[in-house]
Design a protein around this motif. Sequence first.
Motif, PDB file in Angstrom:
ATOM      1  N   GLY A 193      44.204  34.528  41.361  1.00 21.26           N
ATOM      2  CA  GLY A 193      42.967  33.747  41.334  1.00 21.26           C
ATOM      3  C   GLY A 193      42.256  33.738  42.673  1.00 21.26           C
ATOM      4  N   TYR A 194      43.034  33.671  43.750  1.00 26.05           N
ATOM      5  CA  TYR A 194      42.418  33.717  45.076  1.00 26.05           C
ATOM      6  C   TYR A 194      41.716  35.062  45.288  1.00 26.05           C
ATOM      7  N   GLY A 195      42.346  36.138  44.833  1.00 30.34           N
ATOM      8  CA  GLY A 195      41.713  37.455  44.913  1.00 30.34           C
ATOM      9  C   GLY A 195      40.423  37.514  44.107  1.00 30.34           C
ATOM     10  N   TYR A 196      40.435  36.940  42.905  1.00 34.80           N
ATOM     11  CA  TYR A 196      39.223  36.900  42.081  1.00 34.80           C
ATOM     12  C   TYR A 196      38.125  36.123  42.799  1.00 34.80           C
TER      13      TYR A 196
ATOM     14  N   ARG B  18      37.814  35.614  46.103  1.00 37.59           N
ATOM     15  CA  ARG B  18      37.385  36.374  47.287  1.00 37.59           C
ATOM     16  C   ARG B  18      36.493  37.550  46.925  1.00 37.59           C
ATOM     17  N   HIS B  19      36.705  38.128  45.756  1.00 31.96           N
ATOM     18  CA  HIS B  19      35.906  39.281  45.343  1.00 31.96           C
ATOM     19  C   HIS B  19      34.673  38.898  44.518  1.00 31.96           C
ATOM     20  N   GLY B  20      34.355  37.610  44.475  1.00 32.77           N
ATOM     21  CA  GLY B  20      33.106  37.163  43.856  1.00 32.77           C
ATOM     22  C   GLY B  20      33.096  37.120  42.344  1.00 32.77           C
ATOM     23  N   HIS B  21      34.247  36.950  41.724  1.00 37.15           N
ATOM     24  CA  HIS B  21      34.307  36.929  40.262  1.00 37.15           C
ATOM     25  C   HIS B  21      33.825  35.613  39.648  1.00 37.15           C
ATOM     26  N   VAL B  22      33.712  34.549  40.449  1.00 39.35           N
ATOM     27  CA  VAL B  22      33.244  33.266  39.911  1.00 39.35           C
ATOM     28  C   VAL B  22      31.724  33.348  39.777  1.00 39.35           C
ATOM     29  N   VAL B  23      31.267  33.287  38.529  1.00 40.28           N
ATOM     30  CA  VAL B  23      29.846  33.458  38.222  1.00 40.28           C
ATOM     31  C   VAL B  23      29.075  32.171  38.485  1.00 40.28           C
ATOM     32  N   ASP B  24      29.618  31.051  38.046  1.00 44.31           N
ATOM     33  CA  ASP B  24      28.956  29.761  38.234  1.00 44.31           C
ATOM     34  C   ASP B  24      29.978  28.645  38.075  1.00 44.31           C
ATOM     35  N   SER B  25      29.582  27.457  38.498  1.00 43.08           N
ATOM     36  CA  SER B  25      30.424  26.276  38.299  1.00 43.08           C
ATOM     37  C   SER B  25      29.549  25.040  38.257  1.00 43.08           C
ATOM     38  N   VAL B  26      29.994  24.068  37.460  1.00 48.74           N
ATOM     39  CA  VAL B  26      29.270  22.808  37.312  1.00 48.74           C
ATOM     40  C   VAL B  26      30.292  21.678  37.310  1.00 48.74           C
TER      41      VAL B  26
ATOM     42  N   ALA C 126      44.409  18.873  32.841  1.00 51.20           N
ATOM     43  CA  ALA C 126      44.505  19.996  31.909  1.00 51.20           C
ATOM     44  C   ALA C 126      43.498  21.065  32.303  1.00 51.20           C
ATOM     45  N   THR C 127      43.793  22.290  31.878  1.00 51.56           N
ATOM     46  CA  THR C 127      42.865  23.391  32.094  1.00 51.56           C
ATOM     47  C   THR C 127      42.715  24.166  30.792  1.00 51.56           C
ATOM     48  N   SER C 128      41.612  24.882  30.686  1.00 54.48           N
ATOM     49  CA  SER C 128      41.437  25.776  29.540  1.00 54.48           C
ATOM     50  C   SER C 128      40.619  26.980  29.993  1.00 54.48           C
ATOM     51  N   CYS C 129      40.838  28.091  29.297  1.00 53.06           N
ATOM     52  CA  CYS C 129      40.129  29.324  29.598  1.00 53.06           C
ATOM     53  C   CYS C 129      40.037  30.135  28.307  1.00 53.06           C
ATOM     54  N   THR C 130      38.986  30.906  28.178  1.00 54.54           N
ATOM     55  CA  THR C 130      38.826  31.723  26.980  1.00 54.54           C
ATOM     56  C   THR C 130      39.543  33.067  27.095  1.00 54.54           C
ATOM     57  N   CYS C 131      40.288  33.278  28.184  1.00 55.30           N
ATOM     58  CA  CYS C 131      41.076  34.507  28.320  1.00 55.30           C
ATOM     59  C   CYS C 131      42.311  34.420  27.414  1.00 55.30           C
TER      60      CYS C 131
ATOM     61  N   VAL D  53      34.085  32.873  34.910  1.00 57.06           N
ATOM     62  CA  VAL D  53      34.752  33.775  35.842  1.00 57.06           C
ATOM     63  C   VAL D  53      34.855  35.149  35.183  1.00 57.06           C
ATOM     64  N   ALA D  54      34.356  36.168  35.881  1.00 59.65           N
ATOM     65  CA  ALA D  54      34.423  37.536  35.362  1.00 59.65           C
ATOM     66  C   ALA D  54      35.864  38.014  35.371  1.00 59.65           C
ATOM     67  N   GLY D  55      36.221  38.701  34.302  1.00 61.18           N
ATOM     68  CA  GLY D  55      37.569  39.248  34.178  1.00 61.18           C
ATOM     69  C   GLY D  55      37.510  40.621  33.565  1.00 61.18           C
ATOM     70  N   THR D  56      38.495  40.949  32.743  1.00 57.98           N
ATOM     71  CA  THR D  56      38.528  42.271  32.120  1.00 57.98           C
ATOM     72  C   THR D  56      37.659  42.356  30.875  1.00 57.98           C
ATOM     73  N   SER D  57      37.273  41.212  30.326  1.00 59.46           N
ATOM     74  CA  SER D  57      36.396  41.176  29.159  1.00 59.46           C
ATOM     75  C   SER D  57      34.969  41.535  29.590  1.00 59.46           C
ATOM     76  N   SER D  58      34.158  41.980  28.633  1.00 57.13           N
ATOM     77  CA  SER D  58      32.771  42.321  28.968  1.00 57.13           C
ATOM     78  C   SER D  58      31.958  41.082  29.343  1.00 57.13           C
ATOM     79  N   ALA D  59      32.326  39.930  28.801  1.00 55.26           N
ATOM     80  CA  ALA D  59      31.644  38.675  29.129  1.00 55.26           C
ATOM     81  C   ALA D  59      32.581  37.824  29.992  1.00 55.26           C
ATOM     82  N   PRO D  60      32.006  37.068  30.927  1.00 57.20           N
ATOM     83  CA  PRO D  60      32.861  36.197  31.749  1.00 57.20           C
ATOM     84  C   PRO D  60      33.608  35.182  30.885  1.00 57.20           C
ATOM     85  N   TYR D  61      34.775  34.786  31.354  1.00 53.40           N
ATOM     86  CA  TYR D  61      35.571  33.776  30.658  1.00 53.40           C
ATOM     87  C   TYR D  61      35.038  32.390  30.995  1.00 53.40           C
ATOM     88  N   ALA D  62      35.005  31.512  29.995  1.00 52.27           N
ATOM     89  CA  ALA D  62      34.614  30.121  30.193  1.00 52.27           C
ATOM     90  C   ALA D  62      35.860  29.336  30.601  1.00 52.27           C
TER      91      ALA D  62
END
Length: 133
Positions: free
Chosen positions: A21-24, A26-34, A73-78, A46-55
């Motif tokens: 996650g730290y690597g992601y 540092r490499h600018g994978h976080v698209v937005d946050s609220v 708690a946490t959740s992710c669409t990955c 957060v951009a990942g291996t999917s074509s669309a960023p994960y929520a």
Amino acid sequence: MPRIDEELIASYLDDGAVARGYGYFRHGHVVDSVWSEKANVLTGHVAGTSSAPYAVSVIFRLAGADGRAGLLATSCTCPMRADCKHVAALLYAAAAAPRTREPERPVEAPSAWLAQLTPVTRSTGSVPGGRTS
């Protein structure tokens, strides 16, 4: 937003998710946050291996007696669904974000805006509430 630091992130996520996650982050994978103050929830994409960023969502518990907030708690669409590198990346991005507050807009006293309306209502013959003089 609660204070987020490496200790908080590492206390909730496993070492692999933290490191990746730290690597992601540092490499600018976080698209937005609220941050939602009312719900104590941090959301983002957060951009990942999917074509669309994960929520990604992170729910915080209120600060305890020690004054520190924690993660509920946490959740992710990955495929991991939670507690993943995308969660860590979002948390690192939030930790790095400048802590600024939007200035509160002063609320005008009713007398001030009524004073501004008085000349207008006198010239038209109407007063607030739909009555005419």
